[in-house]
Design a protein around this motif. Structure first.
Motif, PDB file in Angstrom:
ATOM      1  N   GLU A   1      12.254   4.308   4.349  1.00 16.26           N
ATOM      2  CA  GLU A   1      12.113   4.695   5.989  1.00 16.26           C
ATOM      3  C   GLU A   1      10.683   4.521   6.377  1.00 16.26           C
ATOM      4  O   GLU A   1      10.386   3.996   7.585  1.00 16.26           O
ATOM      5  CB  GLU A   1      12.401   6.175   6.145  1.00 16.26           C
ATOM      6  N   ALA A   2       9.748   4.745   5.527  1.00 11.58           N
ATOM      7  CA  ALA A   2       8.207   4.542   5.696  1.00 11.58           C
ATOM      8  C   ALA A   2       8.075   2.998   6.190  1.00 11.58           C
ATOM      9  O   ALA A   2       7.199   2.838   7.047  1.00 11.58           O
ATOM     10  CB  ALA A   2       7.476   5.034   4.885  1.00 11.58           C
ATOM     11  N   LYS A   3       8.581   2.334   5.217  1.00 13.15           N
ATOM     12  CA  LYS A   3       8.328   0.861   5.292  1.00 13.15           C
ATOM     13  C   LYS A   3       8.861   0.181   6.723  1.00 13.15           C
ATOM     14  O   LYS A   3       8.461  -0.532   7.567  1.00 13.15           O
ATOM     15  CB  LYS A   3       9.145  -0.090   4.486  1.00 13.15           C
ATOM     16  N   ASP A   4      10.082   0.763   7.157  1.00 10.51           N
ATOM     17  CA  ASP A   4      10.848   0.560   8.380  1.00 10.51           C
ATOM     18  C   ASP A   4       9.990   0.806   9.593  1.00 10.51           C
ATOM     19  O   ASP A   4      10.237   0.355  10.502  1.00 10.51           O
ATOM     20  CB  ASP A   4      12.365   1.224   8.377  1.00 10.51           C
ATOM     21  N   GLU A   5       9.591   2.330   9.507  1.00 12.99           N
ATOM     22  CA  GLU A   5       8.911   2.784  10.536  1.00 12.99           C
ATOM     23  C   GLU A   5       7.468   1.865  10.919  1.00 12.99           C
ATOM     24  O   GLU A   5       6.949   1.584  12.044  1.00 12.99           O
ATOM     25  CB  GLU A   5       8.529   3.972  10.436  1.00 12.99           C
ATOM     26  N   LEU A   6       6.895   1.329   9.761  1.00 13.18           N
ATOM     27  CA  LEU A   6       5.912   0.502   9.762  1.00 13.18           C
ATOM     28  C   LEU A   6       6.078  -0.725  10.502  1.00 13.18           C
ATOM     29  O   LEU A   6       5.180  -1.111  11.525  1.00 13.18           O
ATOM     30  CB  LEU A   6       5.166   0.110   8.372  1.00 13.18           C
TER      31      LEU A   6
ATOM     32  N   PHE B   1       0.780  -0.988  -0.035  1.00 14.33           N
ATOM     33  CA  PHE B   1      -0.139   0.117   0.072  1.00 14.33           C
ATOM     34  C   PHE B   1       0.956   1.199  -0.052  1.00 14.33           C
ATOM     35  O   PHE B   1       0.547   2.258  -0.685  1.00 14.33           O
ATOM     36  CB  PHE B   1      -0.925  -0.181   1.316  1.00 14.33           C
ATOM     37  N   LEU B   2       1.998   1.333   0.872  1.00  7.92           N
ATOM     38  CA  LEU B   2       2.892   2.378   0.738  1.00  7.92           C
ATOM     39  C   LEU B   2       3.591   2.407  -0.590  1.00  7.92           C
ATOM     40  O   LEU B   2       3.564   3.880  -1.019  1.00  7.92           O
ATOM     41  CB  LEU B   2       4.061   2.058   1.849  1.00  7.92           C
TER      42      LEU B   2
ATOM     43  N   TYR C   1       4.485  10.134   3.374  1.00 10.66           N
ATOM     44  CA  TYR C   1       3.952   8.938   3.386  1.00 10.66           C
ATOM     45  C   TYR C   1       3.237   9.132   5.102  1.00 10.66           C
ATOM     46  O   TYR C   1       4.102   9.617   5.881  1.00 10.66           O
ATOM     47  CB  TYR C   1       4.703   7.555   3.583  1.00 10.66           C
ATOM     48  N   VAL C   2       2.075   8.913   5.419  1.00  6.94           N
ATOM     49  CA  VAL C   2       1.514   9.169   6.795  1.00  6.94           C
ATOM     50  C   VAL C   2       1.053   7.885   7.324  1.00  6.94           C
ATOM     51  O   VAL C   2       0.431   6.974   7.050  1.00  6.94           O
ATOM     52  CB  VAL C   2       0.233   9.998   6.802  1.00  6.94           C
TER      53      VAL C   2
END
Length: 424
Positions: free
Chosen positions: A167-172, A138-139, A146-147
């Motif tokens: 970074e968004a994937k890592d944070e998720l 989805f990202l 990305y939120v």
């Protein structure tokens, strides 16, 4: 009338200040309160989630109404606790029941509510650690930024806005698998990013009728120019200059009315404040989030603009007669500037003596937040320490007065933003 306010922040000091003006008020209690509420009410050292102790206090002090400041006790069901106890069920609680408080307690619940009632909001999907790979996909389907939002209550810190896909994937993964925000991030909502200017609209409802309170805009980031880490709020302005009559009509018709009607349709009992966080995108209002209480520091600019007797207003909410209240508002602009402890929103020290509050002129009102009394002196007891609210014919004039009076107040490490309203 004897009233109990639950909470300890600037919002609760503002409620106490406003309720204190009513000739209908006999005794005012705040649990646990702060050094500011101690001057105008009786502080009781009880936690907002200690429902049994709250019940004992209500009975021993013959309290006639409870006003709930923060979200925690509402999400934990304080209103239901009263309704389910024969000894206290007759005492009105200002704040929604637990089922309705999920609007703030769960981002996913709130998004589903908006979808169900055709309330405009950003496209989204929700994920758990069991479908992490789908979250990654989805990202990939979205454009930066990305939120990511932790589903549960994370003390205002559970929202990440990231520019980099990896970074968004890592944070998720860190949120879902690593429990970055504890139980709050067992579910994460991923949203499309909305580019616009934010504002907040406040609604008071008795479950049947409602009144729209003044708009406000708060400033969340610690740094000037809206840079740095998110905080609980560095200041606020009311009304919002760009929210003209045409835009407000859109907000009312597309957001406020469907929200109140949606609560009724979904059988979500609501007597209290609805805080609607909005963003203006290409002249259209979209909902970012709901809170089920007044905002802080927005309360410090919204309530001073309400001319009505607040005890009378709350009595009307309790009796489901809010339609009989003629809401009177001050036309002037109100601004508030929040002072914070050095180091906030990261590590900071408490116990710093605060001087000069008594030197603030009567052009401004000081609302205390993270303060307490120690050896008869007011000392810092939190990240956000106190707010200085002033009126003016416009926000620049009001801010000038707040900043002038802030020069009188001092404590070690004091910091506040000097650029509020820069984007207006």
């Amino acid at each position: 009338m004897n009233i109990l306010i639950l909470g300890a922040g600037g919002r609760e000091h503002t409620f106490a200040w406003k309720l204190k003006q009513s000739p209908k008020l006999n005794n005012l209690f705040v649990a646990p309160g702060n050094a500011g509420t101690a001057e105008i009410a009786k502080n009781i050292p009880i936690g907002v989630n200690d429902f049994e102790a709250i019940k004992e206090l209500v009975l021993s002090e013959a309290i006639n109404m409870v006003v709930v400041g923060p979200e925690d006790p509402l999400v934990n069901g304080v209103h239901d606790f009263f309704l389910n106890d024969a000894a206290i069920k007759h005492i009105p609680v200002i704040g929604p029941e637990k089922a309705a408080a999920e609007l703030e307690g769960s981002k996913d619940f709130a998004k589903q509510f908006m979808m169900r009632h055709n309330i405009p909001t950003a496209a989204y999907e929700s994920f758990t650690k069991d479908n992490l790979e789908e979250g990654y996909a989805f990202l990939e389907s979205l454009k930066a930024p990305y939120v990511l939002k932790a589903d549960g209550l994370a003390a205002g810190k559970g929202v990440l806005i990231l520019q980099d896909l990896q970074e968004a994937k890592d944070e998720l993964k860190e949120m879902l698998v690593g429990a970055k925000f504890g139980n709050a991030s067992t579910t994460v909502v991923i949203e499309e990013f909305l580019d616009g200017i934010e504002l907040s609209v406040f609604v008071l409802t008795d479950g049947e009728n409602y009144k729209v309170l003044p708009t406000a805009k708060d400033y969340k980031r610690i740094g000037e120019g809206d840079t740095g880490l998110n905080t609980g709020g560095m200041g606020a302005i009311s009304p919002v200059p760009f929210a003209d009559d045409v835009f407000m009509t859109k907000i009312h018709d597309r957001v406020v009315k469907p929200t109140v009607e949606g609560l009724k349709k979904d059988n979500l009992p609501y007597k209290g404040f609805i805080f609607i966080g909005l963003i203006k995108v290409a002249n259209e209002p979209l909902v970012i989030e709901y809170n089920v209480r007044m905002g802080d520091p927005e309360t410090e600019v919204v309530l001073p603009r309400v001319k009505n007797d607040l005890v009378e207003v709350f009595e009307a909410v309790a009796a489901q007669k809010l339609n009989e209240i003629d809401l009177q508002l001050d036309d002037r602009t109100a601004t508030t500037v929040m002072t914070v402890s050095g180091g906030y929103p990261e590590a900071y020290e408490k116990g710093k003596e605060i001087t000069g509050i008594e030197n603030v002129s009567n052009e401004s009102i000081v609302f205390q937040a993270g303060t307490t009394l120690k050896d008869g002196k007011v000392v810092t007891n939190g990240g956000r320490v106190l707010a200085v609210t002033s009126f003016g014919t416009n926000f620049k004039e009001a801010l000038k007065t707040s900043y002038k009076n802030l020069d009188n107040i001092a404590f070690e490490g004091v910091y506040y933003r000097k650029d509020l309203g820069f984007d207006l």
